[in-house]
Design a protein around this motif. Structure first.
Motif, short mmCIF file in Angstrom:
data_model
loop_
_atom_site.label_atom_id
_atom_site.label_comp_id
_atom_site.label_asym_id
_atom_site.label_seq_id
_atom_site.Cartn_x
_atom_site.Cartn_y
_atom_site.Cartn_z
N ASP A 63 0.84 -1.19 0.00
CA ASP A 63 0.00 0.00 0.00
C ASP A 63 0.87 1.24 0.00
N GLY A 64 0.38 2.28 -0.61
CA GLY A 64 1.11 3.53 -0.62
C GLY A 64 0.24 4.65 -1.13
N ALA A 65 0.70 5.85 -0.95
CA ALA A 65 -0.03 7.02 -1.43
C ALA A 65 0.97 8.11 -1.76
N VAL A 66 0.65 8.88 -2.76
CA VAL A 66 1.42 10.06 -3.10
C VAL A 66 0.43 11.16 -3.45
N ILE A 67 0.70 12.36 -2.99
CA ILE A 67 -0.16 13.50 -3.28
C ILE A 67 0.56 14.36 -4.30
N LEU A 68 -0.05 14.52 -5.46
CA LEU A 68 0.53 15.33 -6.52
C LEU A 68 -0.21 16.65 -6.56
N SER A 69 0.53 17.73 -6.73
CA SER A 69 -0.04 19.06 -6.67
C SER A 69 0.73 19.97 -7.61
N ASP A 70 0.39 21.25 -7.60
CA ASP A 70 1.19 22.22 -8.35
C ASP A 70 2.23 22.89 -7.47
N VAL A 71 2.24 22.53 -6.17
CA VAL A 71 3.24 23.06 -5.23
C VAL A 71 3.74 21.94 -4.32
N ASP A 72 5.00 22.05 -3.92
CA ASP A 72 5.54 21.14 -2.91
C ASP A 72 5.04 21.59 -1.54
N ASP A 73 4.61 20.65 -0.72
CA ASP A 73 4.17 20.98 0.64
C ASP A 73 4.60 19.84 1.54
N SER A 74 5.64 20.09 2.33
CA SER A 74 6.19 19.02 3.18
C SER A 74 5.26 18.64 4.33
N SER A 75 4.26 19.46 4.65
CA SER A 75 3.34 19.12 5.73
C SER A 75 2.36 18.03 5.31
N LEU A 76 2.15 17.79 4.00
CA LEU A 76 1.20 16.75 3.56
C LEU A 76 1.84 15.36 3.49
N PRO A 77 2.87 15.04 2.84
CA PRO A 77 3.68 15.79 1.90
C PRO A 77 3.12 15.68 0.48
N SER A 78 3.25 16.74 -0.28
CA SER A 78 2.84 16.72 -1.68
C SER A 78 4.03 17.01 -2.57
N VAL A 79 3.93 16.56 -3.81
CA VAL A 79 5.00 16.73 -4.79
C VAL A 79 4.48 17.64 -5.89
N ALA A 80 5.25 18.64 -6.24
CA ALA A 80 4.86 19.54 -7.33
C ALA A 80 5.13 18.86 -8.66
N VAL A 81 4.10 18.82 -9.50
CA VAL A 81 4.23 18.25 -10.84
C VAL A 81 3.80 19.33 -11.83
N ALA A 82 4.75 19.76 -12.65
CA ALA A 82 4.45 20.81 -13.63
C ALA A 82 3.60 20.23 -14.76
#
Length: 94
Positions: free
Chosen positions: A1-20
């Protein structure tokens, strides 16, 4: 199991990854954002998981039910890692 949050900004509190993605950050450009996200997932996680799911901030998944469904006989017998397995609805634009 795993999860990744993709966004337009990096946010280490989620953590999310910025994807252009191509084009502006507007609803009508959602396809380009989804396309960029799938490219990112493929290039970083293709060999790490058997299934991937794409959802937004209005998406809810009962993970245990999803796991049971994916382990069910019709799906487990149809799943062949050398051939993609599409689950969902295909829309035809005319």
């Amino acid at each position: 199991d795993g999860a990744v949050i993709l966004s337009d900004v990096d946010d280490s509190s989620l953590p999310s990854v910025a994807v252009a993605h191509e084009g502006p950050e507007i609803y009508d450009n959602m396809w380009q954002k989804a396309r960029a996200n799938w490219r990112y997932v493929y290039s970083h996680y293709a060999d790490s998981y058997d299934y991937f799911i794409h959802g937004g901030d209005d998406y809810f998944v009962m993970v245990e039910n999803l796991k049971l469904y994916l382990r069910s006989e019709p799906l487990s017998s149809a799943n062949n890692r050398s051939v993609g397995l599409f689950l969902g609805r295909r829309f035809i634009y005319q």
